[in-house]
Design a protein around this motif. Sequence first.
Motif, mmCIF file in Angstrom:
data_model
loop_
_atom_site.group_PDB
_atom_site.id
_atom_site.type_symbol
_atom_site.label_atom_id
_atom_site.label_comp_id
_atom_site.label_asym_id
_atom_site.label_seq_id
_atom_site.Cartn_x
_atom_site.Cartn_y
_atom_site.Cartn_z
ATOM 1 N N ASN A 1 -1.128 -22.490 29.237
ATOM 2 C CA ASN A 1 -0.275 -21.636 30.061
ATOM 3 C C ASN A 1 1.000 -22.352 30.476
ATOM 4 O O ASN A 1 2.087 -21.765 30.466
ATOM 5 N N LYS A 2 0.887 -23.623 30.833
ATOM 6 C CA LYS A 2 2.074 -24.383 31.229
ATOM 7 C C LYS A 2 3.019 -24.603 30.051
ATOM 8 O O LYS A 2 4.236 -24.548 30.202
ATOM 9 N N GLU B 1 -11.276 -24.622 30.865
ATOM 10 C CA GLU B 1 -10.318 -24.146 31.865
ATOM 11 C C GLU B 1 -9.080 -25.037 31.906
ATOM 12 O O GLU B 1 -7.958 -24.539 32.037
ATOM 13 N N ALA B 2 -9.268 -26.331 31.810
ATOM 14 C CA ALA B 2 -8.115 -27.245 31.795
ATOM 15 C C ALA B 2 -7.251 -27.000 30.565
ATOM 16 O O ALA B 2 -6.015 -27.014 30.650
ATOM 17 N N GLN C 1 -5.206 -23.919 31.126
ATOM 18 C CA GLN C 1 -4.103 -24.185 32.048
ATOM 19 C C GLN C 1 -2.970 -24.945 31.360
ATOM 20 O O GLN C 1 -1.793 -24.662 31.593
#
Length: 112
Positions: free
Chosen positions: A98-99, A91-92, A95
Motif C-alpha cells: 500500500n505504501k 499484513e506487513a 502495508q
Amino acid sequence: MKIGADNLYAEMQSMALKANQTIRPEISVESTQAVNPSTNQFGDLLSRAINNVNDLGHSAKEITNRFELGDTNVSLADVMIAKEKSSLAFEATVQVRNKVLEAYEKIMQMPV
C-alpha cells in the motif's frame, strides 16, 4: 517475518560511505564494497521478503495439518504461533504494498 536487519544495516553503511565520498574523496568504491559486500537490489530484497511470507504461510498450513492429523509433537500453541506469524507477515506485506502504491501515485501526480 524476516526482513533482514543485517541487510538494512549494510545498506545504511553503504549510504553513509557514499555520503562521505563527497566530503572525503579518498574513500574508494573498493573500500565501500569491503564494508558492504551485499550488493542486493531493492527487487531482490523485496522478492526474498515475499518468498519468506509465502514460506511462513506454507509452514503454518503444514503445522496445522499435522496438528489436525493428531501429531503429538505439535501443540495447539505451536499452531497458533505459526498462524499468527503468518498473519502478521502477510499484513506487513500488504502495508508495504500500500505504501509503495501510494508513493507511486504521488510521483505520477508530480508535474514534470
